[in-house]
Design a protein around this motif. Structure first.
Motif, PDB file in Angstrom:
ATOM      1  N   ILE A 122       0.853  -1.191   0.000  1.00 56.99           N
ATOM      2  CA  ILE A 122       0.000   0.000   0.000  1.00 56.99           C
ATOM      3  C   ILE A 122       0.887   1.239   0.000  1.00 56.99           C
ATOM      4  O   ILE A 122       1.798   1.370   0.837  1.00 56.99           O
ATOM      5  N   THR A 123       0.615   2.140  -0.939  1.00 55.11           N
ATOM      6  CA  THR A 123       1.364   3.392  -1.021  1.00 55.11           C
ATOM      7  C   THR A 123       0.387   4.552  -1.142  1.00 55.11           C
ATOM      8  O   THR A 123      -0.520   4.515  -1.979  1.00 55.11           O
ATOM      9  N   LEU A 124       0.564   5.574  -0.316  1.00 57.91           N
ATOM     10  CA  LEU A 124      -0.262   6.771  -0.373  1.00 57.91           C
ATOM     11  C   LEU A 124       0.626   7.967  -0.686  1.00 57.91           C
ATOM     12  O   LEU A 124       1.612   8.207   0.017  1.00 57.91           O
ATOM     13  N   LYS A 125       0.288   8.706  -1.745  1.00 62.92           N
ATOM     14  CA  LYS A 125       1.007   9.917  -2.103  1.00 62.92           C
ATOM     15  C   LYS A 125       0.148  11.133  -1.788  1.00 62.92           C
ATOM     16  O   LYS A 125      -1.082  11.056  -1.803  1.00 62.92           O
ATOM     17  N   ASP A 126       0.789  12.252  -1.523  1.00 68.45           N
ATOM     18  CA  ASP A 126       0.057  13.445  -1.125  1.00 68.45           C
ATOM     19  C   ASP A 126      -0.795  14.011  -2.256  1.00 68.45           C
ATOM     20  O   ASP A 126      -1.755  14.759  -2.020  1.00 68.45           O
ATOM     21  N   VAL A 131       4.536  13.051  -3.625  1.00 65.07           N
ATOM     22  CA  VAL A 131       5.476  12.486  -2.649  1.00 65.07           C
ATOM     23  C   VAL A 131       4.781  11.400  -1.827  1.00 65.07           C
ATOM     24  O   VAL A 131       3.641  11.571  -1.383  1.00 65.07           O
ATOM     25  N   THR A 132       5.471  10.295  -1.623  1.00 66.50           N
ATOM     26  CA  THR A 132       4.937   9.214  -0.800  1.00 66.50           C
ATOM     27  C   THR A 132       4.914   9.628   0.669  1.00 66.50           C
ATOM     28  O   THR A 132       5.954   9.990   1.236  1.00 66.50           O
ATOM     29  N   VAL A 133       3.727   9.575   1.284  1.00 64.16           N
ATOM     30  CA  VAL A 133       3.587   9.973   2.688  1.00 64.16           C
ATOM     31  C   VAL A 133       3.213   8.792   3.580  1.00 64.16           C
ATOM     32  O   VAL A 133       3.185   8.923   4.809  1.00 64.16           O
ATOM     33  N   TYR A 134       2.927   7.645   2.961  1.00 65.56           N
ATOM     34  CA  TYR A 134       2.553   6.458   3.742  1.00 65.56           C
ATOM     35  C   TYR A 134       2.865   5.236   2.892  1.00 65.56           C
ATOM     36  O   TYR A 134       2.545   5.202   1.695  1.00 65.56           O
ATOM     37  N   SER A 135       3.461   4.225   3.516  1.00 69.58           N
ATOM     38  CA  SER A 135       3.788   2.998   2.791  1.00 69.58           C
ATOM     39  C   SER A 135       3.757   1.819   3.754  1.00 69.58           C
ATOM     40  O   SER A 135       4.341   1.908   4.853  1.00 69.58           O
ATOM     41  N   ARG A 136       3.070   0.769   3.364  1.00 69.53           N
ATOM     42  CA  ARG A 136       3.012  -0.437   4.199  1.00 69.53           C
ATOM     43  C   ARG A 136       3.059  -1.669   3.306  1.00 69.53           C
ATOM     44  O   ARG A 136       2.506  -1.675   2.193  1.00 69.53           O
ATOM     45  N   THR A 137       3.705  -2.713   3.799  1.00 74.04           N
ATOM     46  CA  THR A 137       3.703  -4.015   3.148  1.00 74.04           C
ATOM     47  C   THR A 137       3.117  -5.028   4.117  1.00 74.04           C
ATOM     48  O   THR A 137       3.578  -5.135   5.256  1.00 74.04           O
ATOM     49  N   MET A 138       2.077  -5.728   3.662  1.00 77.13           N
ATOM     50  CA  MET A 138       1.412  -6.723   4.501  1.00 77.13           C
ATOM     51  C   MET A 138       1.733  -8.121   3.975  1.00 77.13           C
ATOM     52  O   MET A 138       1.446  -8.442   2.820  1.00 77.13           O
ATOM     53  N   ASN A 139       2.349  -8.941   4.830  1.00 73.30           N
ATOM     54  CA  ASN A 139       2.594 -10.347   4.508  1.00 73.30           C
ATOM     55  C   ASN A 139       1.317 -11.126   4.805  1.00 73.30           C
ATOM     56  O   ASN A 139       0.807 -11.081   5.926  1.00 73.30           O
ATOM     57  N   LEU A 140       0.795 -11.818   3.809  1.00 75.41           N
ATOM     58  CA  LEU A 140      -0.480 -12.514   3.974  1.00 75.41           C
ATOM     59  C   LEU A 140      -0.323 -13.944   4.464  1.00 75.41           C
ATOM     60  O   LEU A 140      -1.232 -14.759   4.306  1.00 75.41           O
ATOM     61  N   LEU A 176      -3.831   6.733  -3.978  1.00 77.47           N
ATOM     62  CA  LEU A 176      -3.616   5.475  -3.257  1.00 77.47           C
ATOM     63  C   LEU A 176      -3.363   4.353  -4.249  1.00 77.47           C
ATOM     64  O   LEU A 176      -4.164   4.128  -5.162  1.00 77.47           O
ATOM     65  N   THR A 177      -2.258   3.646  -4.063  1.00 79.60           N
ATOM     66  CA  THR A 177      -1.933   2.483  -4.888  1.00 79.60           C
ATOM     67  C   THR A 177      -1.934   1.240  -4.009  1.00 79.60           C
ATOM     68  O   THR A 177      -1.269   1.213  -2.971  1.00 79.60           O
ATOM     69  N   VAL A 178      -2.689   0.224  -4.432  1.00 81.90           N
ATOM     70  CA  VAL A 178      -2.755  -1.041  -3.706  1.00 81.90           C
ATOM     71  C   VAL A 178      -2.400  -2.157  -4.676  1.00 81.90           C
ATOM     72  O   VAL A 178      -2.985  -2.261  -5.762  1.00 81.90           O
TER      73      VAL A 178
END
Length: 304
Positions: A122-126, A131-140, A176-178
């Motif tokens: 998950i990547t969130l840009k302003d 600019v990327t302001v939030y980034s998370r990687t979820m292991n499933l 938002l990119t997922v």
């Protein structure tokens, strides 16, 4: 237990979906054509509303399926939009990866349900392209490892549901990119974003289960005839709420009475059954203590 939260949904519109790696029409889907003679049971799609339609009467008609209930029945969302239709039991699928880019406005929460895959990024840009302001990687991989033996020999356990409630809300023009990936087919049943409401702290004693809609009957010899049907989650939560927020919480929950939301009884790995996507059947608030009140929630999930 942890805090009880609710993700209030943002409806993803055509304008908000910037891109998707799933085509529309996807492989196997056919766009409706007014000049085509369709057989009984033929299925077409309409990109205007992202829905599929099944032919009820063989023949040709010049009226679009969404306006022609005599000849067409609605048959669910297109493959691209199944993840956004706010329903359980419909899914967007792909060979090894699905990537979607949206512009949903201000959001602070994200939930993904009915997942099949190995990883979600998950990547969130302003702003779009910003600019990327939030980034998370979820292991499933939801496997709970407690020993060296289990590390080597336990099978992969699919984590089907997860929520994030810490997205930065103040970027109204965000992008938002997922992306969900795997080496095998992937599937996404629900992708819901929205604003997070924190109601309080879930008390011990919460219950969760299912309502089974399968048909079970005995024949005259006493043998069971079972026809598997849909089911839905259900939960009963007692939430300790701050007394100072009594009116705010009451009004906020009342406003959600006809809106499917993601109710999060506990945001902890291993407690995924306490993530319920649906409606509350009943809620009440008890003025119990000086500093805290009790909110009782009976939640019924959407059928799957």
């Amino acid at each position: 237990m942890s805090g009880m939260k609710v993700i209030k949904p943002t409806t993803i519109t055509t304008a908000m979906l910037t891109s998707s790696t799933v085509a529309e029409p996807a492989a196997g889907e056919v766009a409706w054509n007014a000049a085509t003679a369709y057989a009984l049971g033929a299925v077409v799609i309409r990109a205007t509303n992202h829905m599929k339609y099944e032919r009820k009467i063989a023949g040709t008609s010049s009226t679009a399926p969404e306006n022609d209930p005599v000849n067409w029945d609605e048959a669910g969302p297109t493959l691209r939009w199944a993840m956004f239709d706010r329903k359980i039991g419909t899914a967007t699928t792909a060979a090894t990866a699905v990537t979607v880019v949206t512009r949903p406005g201000s959001i602070s929460g994200l939930g993904m349900l009915e997942l099949v895959g190995r990883q979600v990024d998950i990547t969130l840009k302003d702003a779009p392209g910003g600019v990327t302001v939030y980034s998370r990687t979820m292991n499933l991989d939801g496997t709970q490892i407690t020993s060296v033996y289990e590390w080597f020999f336990l099978d992969f356990e699919q984590l089907t549901d997860f929520v994030l409630t810490d997205l930065p809300q103040h970027y109204a023009a965000c992008e938002l990119t997922v992306q969900i990936t795997s080496t095998t087919p992937v599937s996404v049943g629900v992708l819901q974003v929205g604003l997070v409401m924190t109601a309080g702290r879930t008390a011990m004693g919460a219950t969760v289960g299912i309502i089974d809609y399968s048909k079970k009957e005995k024949d005259r010899f006493g043998n069971w005839d079972v026809v598997a049907g849909a089911f839905s989650k259900r939960g009963n939560l007692q939430v300790l709420t701050p007394a100072a927020q009594f009116n705010k919480i009451f009004r906020s929950l009342a406003a959600l009475r006809a809106t499917p939301c993601i109710y999060i009884g506990a945001d902890q790995v291993g407690f995924e059954p306490l993530i319920i996507y649906g409606f509350y059947k009943d809620f009440s608030m008890v003025v119990q203590y000086d500093q805290h009140h009790l909110c009782n929630l009976e939640i019924e999930g959407l059928s799957q």
